[in-house]
Write an enzyme that holds these catalytic residues in place. Structure first.
Site, PDB file in Angstrom:
ATOM      1  N   GLY A 178       0.776  -1.244   0.000  1.00 28.58           N
ATOM      2  CA  GLY A 178       0.000   0.000   0.000  1.00 28.58           C
ATOM      3  C   GLY A 178       0.805   1.291   0.000  1.00 28.58           C
ATOM      4  CB  THR A 179       4.173   2.392  -1.143  1.00 23.21           C
ATOM      5  OG1 THR A 179       4.219   1.935  -2.490  1.00 23.21           O
ATOM      6  CG2 THR A 179       4.919   1.433  -0.238  1.00 23.21           C
ATOM      7  CG  ASN A 180       1.307   3.481  -5.828  1.00 27.79           C
ATOM      8  OD1 ASN A 180       1.608   4.555  -6.348  1.00 27.79           O
ATOM      9  ND2 ASN A 180       1.951   2.359  -6.081  1.00 27.79           N
ATOM     10  CG  MET A 188      -1.662  -8.173  -6.323  1.00 20.17           C
ATOM     11  SD  MET A 188      -0.885  -7.325  -7.726  1.00 20.17           S
ATOM     12  CE  MET A 188      -0.013  -8.685  -8.480  1.00 20.17           C
ATOM     13  CG  LEU A 242     -11.393  -5.833 -10.764  1.00 16.76           C
ATOM     14  CD1 LEU A 242     -11.208  -4.326 -10.613  1.00 16.76           C
ATOM     15  CD2 LEU A 242     -12.332  -6.376  -9.683  1.00 16.76           C
ATOM     16  CG  HIS A 277       1.174  -1.378 -15.534  1.00 18.10           C
ATOM     17  ND1 HIS A 277       1.018  -2.661 -15.034  1.00 18.10           N
ATOM     18  CD2 HIS A 277       2.116  -1.460 -16.504  1.00 18.10           C
ATOM     19  CE1 HIS A 277       1.831  -3.484 -15.687  1.00 18.10           C
ATOM     20  NE2 HIS A 277       2.509  -2.785 -16.578  1.00 18.10           N
TER      21      HIS A 277
END
Ligand code: GRF
Length: 227
Positions: free
Chosen positions: A11-13, A89, A92, A108
């Site tokens: 979760g760094t983004n 990950m 969908l 991305h």
């Protein structure tokens, strides 16, 4: 604009989005973070920031359709107007993607449309490209496809391995994702004929050449090696 974020990992983004949303003049707020993985460190980041979290694991559902229906219910109940995929990950389905058409974005770690899919950095090194980067784009049913909102370019350097290149790209991801979110939240982004138009967009200055022109000294002709 209320934003839901889907994650699966560190979760760094997500953290970059949380930090950006913390600025008083930022036009978006995160209303829900959903992880499909119980151990995702991103869930702790959201909790620390006082953001509502949900664990919705695909393993708890008999099929992708019911998993996605649960995601959809959670996002809708939280009032999400836009969904950001941030290291989510699970693929969908077209049904979910179309339901959130032009309200679902992804980041991305390559310069799309090059190097879609996984193991991006290793494949960039293998291909020997002189630049890599990251892309924020609207999501379409095909993997890592869709109108491009923002990109950042980084050089590939001698001695890079996948980890060092990933770190250089990640640093720019943390700038690009908040930028794309801000532009959307400010109502400045339109999708026209599957391309993104941005109102009042500044053009980046400069041209990048790798190797840098100024750093490559001219060798005297007699010492040049012939390849
Ligand atoms: C990032 O490299 C992102 O581009 C990709 O997955 C990674 C997630 O990293 N889609 P993090 O969980 O945001 O640190």
């Amino acid at each position: 604009m209320k934003v839901g974020v889907l994650i699966s990992g560190r979760g760094t983004n997500l953290q970059a989005l949380i930090d950006a949303c913390g600025a008083p003049d930022f036009a978006a707020e995160i209303c829900l973070v959903v992880s499909n993985e119980a151990g995702a460190a991103g869930l702790d980041r959201a909790k620390r920031a006082g953001i509502a979290t949900r664990l919705i694991s695909d393993r708890d559902f008999p099929d992708p359709k019911s998993f996605e229906a649960a995601l959809d219910r959670a996002l809708t109940a939280a009032g999400a107007e836009l969904v950001c995929l941030a290291g989510f990950m699970r693929l969908l389905s077209a049904g979910f993607v179309e339901r959130w058409r032009d309200r679902l974005i992804n980041i991305h770690p390559s310069l799309l449309p090059a190097f879609r899919g996984l193991n991006t950095h290793a494949r960039v090194l293998e291909a020997g490209t002189r630049f890599s980067g990251c892309t924020v784009h609207f999501v379409r049913p095909a993997v890592d496809n869709g109108p491009i909102i923002a990109q950042a370019v980084v050089p590939v350097l001698p001695g890079d391995d996948a980890d060092s290149l990933a770190a250089r790209v990640l640093e720019q991801e943390h700038r690009c994702y908040p930028l794309a979110l801000r532009l959307i939240a400010e109502g400045r982004v339109r999708v026209e004929n599957e391309r993104v138009a941005i109102d009042d967009m500044g053009a980046p200055g400069g041209v990048l050449i790798n190797p840098a022109l100024e750093s490559v000294s001219v060798r005297p002709a007699q010492t040049r090696e012939v390849c």
